[in-house]
Design an enzyme around this catalytic site. Structure first.
Site, PDB file in Angstrom:
ATOM      1  CB  CYS A  53     -15.081  20.255 -23.566  1.00 29.49           C
ATOM      2  SG  CYS A  53     -16.730  19.476 -22.792  1.00 29.49           S
ATOM      3  CG  HIS A  54     -17.868  22.727 -29.230  1.00 33.02           C
ATOM      4  ND1 HIS A  54     -16.856  21.764 -29.016  1.00 33.02           N
ATOM      5  CD2 HIS A  54     -19.155  22.955 -29.746  1.00 33.02           C
ATOM      6  CE1 HIS A  54     -17.583  21.324 -30.576  1.00 33.02           C
ATOM      7  NE2 HIS A  54     -18.791  22.026 -30.895  1.00 33.02           N
TER       8      HIS A  54
END
Length: 357
Positions: free
Chosen positions: A206-207
């Site tokens: 998750c970025h």
């Protein structure tokens, strides 16, 4: 034939690994690394693991606003292109490095080959969408990774310069995904010691800015993972490390194992051996598809329609209950469905460049 290839981020390194080795058999390649991803685990390590040639130029450009980054890259890449005078510029995907290189080459009348052309989310709030659209419309040769990309290029009136070649990431998955055993993977906790991989786990990446720019959304995602019966391995992007650690500490999400970024071979081992995957990465969605792993993508747009068939990849909002529910839904796998090509896209890309030179 002389080709300047510009890369700057992890997915581009993977694609270049499969194309550069084919390209260098009979041609000259000048490799330019913009420096967009600079962390060892997100850059240099990929070059080592995938046997990518050392860059001829490393521009060292990272950080700042989108405009600042693209502007600095544009100036530096133009200098390289004026010096090298290539027959082609070769670029991949949708990063700021891609757009800057395309703009520099277009102004110098250097033909541009865009690999992964035609990928669309139809969300103009997504910065990468702007990069994709602009790059495709100034490129000379558009090489698509999936049938949906060809449809998008036709819709935009670009089909006369578009060809389906398949996905270099599928080539890489076939060649490298079994190179490292999960037993040989050691995870380094953020700011801590190394640990073994749990016997059973979920895999989270998750970025994206949409999910990490404020506490509320990232908290919901981590809350979902913390509710699952097995722990979650979460390699944290340097950009949102401080926020992720703060949220974990404040909420006691002890089933989420936060680690430093992992290399490509480690990531592929983690994908192949995970129970299921949650991500906001366009690349990891496809890698989950290749590995036949159920995937939930925390975004409000479809990146790769081909992965959405049979419930194999399902969108979710950053709402914990929704993520958990959609992870529980079954997937149906069609073994005959190979929308990303036959694993020979590297060779096909080079052939296209040579034929159009």
């Amino acid at each position: 034939m002389k080709v300047v290839t510009v890369v700057g981020a992890r997915p581009q390194f993977v694609k270049a690994a499969m194309v550069s080795k084919e390209l260098r058999n009979n041609n000259t390649e000048i490799l330019v690394h913009t420096g967009q991803h600079f962390d060892y685990n997100m850059s240099e390590r990929f070059f080592e693991e995938l046997n990518i040639p050392k860059p001829d130029y490393n521009l060292g450009i990272s950080g700042g606003t989108h405009a600042q980054m693209v502007g600095k890259m544009l100036v530096s890449i133009e200098e390289v292109l004026m010096k090298e005078k290539p027959d082609w510029l070769l670029i991949y995907g949708d990063t700021n490095s891609t757009l800057a290189a395309a703009l520099a080459a277009a102004k110098l009348h250097i033909p541009i080959c865009h690999v992964e052309a035609g990928a669309r989310t139809h969300s103009m709030t997504n910065p990468e969408e702007i990069n994709r659209v602009c790059t495709d419309h100034i490129s000379t040769l558009l090489l698509a990774s999936a049938p949906s990309c060809m449809s998008e290029l036709k819709h935009e009136g670009l089909i006369d310069r578009a060809y389906f070649v398949g996905d270099p990431m599928f080539d890489a998955f076939n060649e490298f995904s079994t190179k490292k055993s999960i037993k040989d993977v050691r995870l380094k906790l953020v700011g801590g010691e190394k640990i073994d991989v749990p016997d059973e786990y979920y895999y989270l990446t998750c970025h994206r800015e949409e999910n990490t720019w404020r506490d509320e959304d990232l908290t919901e995602i981590l809350k979902a993972m913390n509710q699952l019966e097995s722990p979650t391995i979460y390699p944290v992007h340097p950009r949102n490390k401080d926020r992720a650690l703060k949220i974990q500490r404040e909420n006691g999400f002890d089933k989420v194992i936060m680690t430093d970024p992992v290399g490509y071979l480690e990531s592929m081992a983690l994908v192949r051996n995970s129970k299921k995957i949650v991500t906001d990465s366009g690349g990891l969605q496809r890698e989950a598809f290749f590995a036949e792993k159920k995937c939930v993508t925390v975004l409000n747009f479809v990146s790769w329609p081909e992965t959405m068939k049979g419930g194999r990849n399902i969108l979710a909002h950053p709402i914990s209950e929704e993520i958990v529910h959609r992870l529980s839904l079954p997937q149906e796998i069609n073994k005959n469905d190979r929308p990303f090509g036959d694993g020979s896209s590297g060779r096909k890309i080079v052939k296209m460049l040579e034929e159009h030179n």
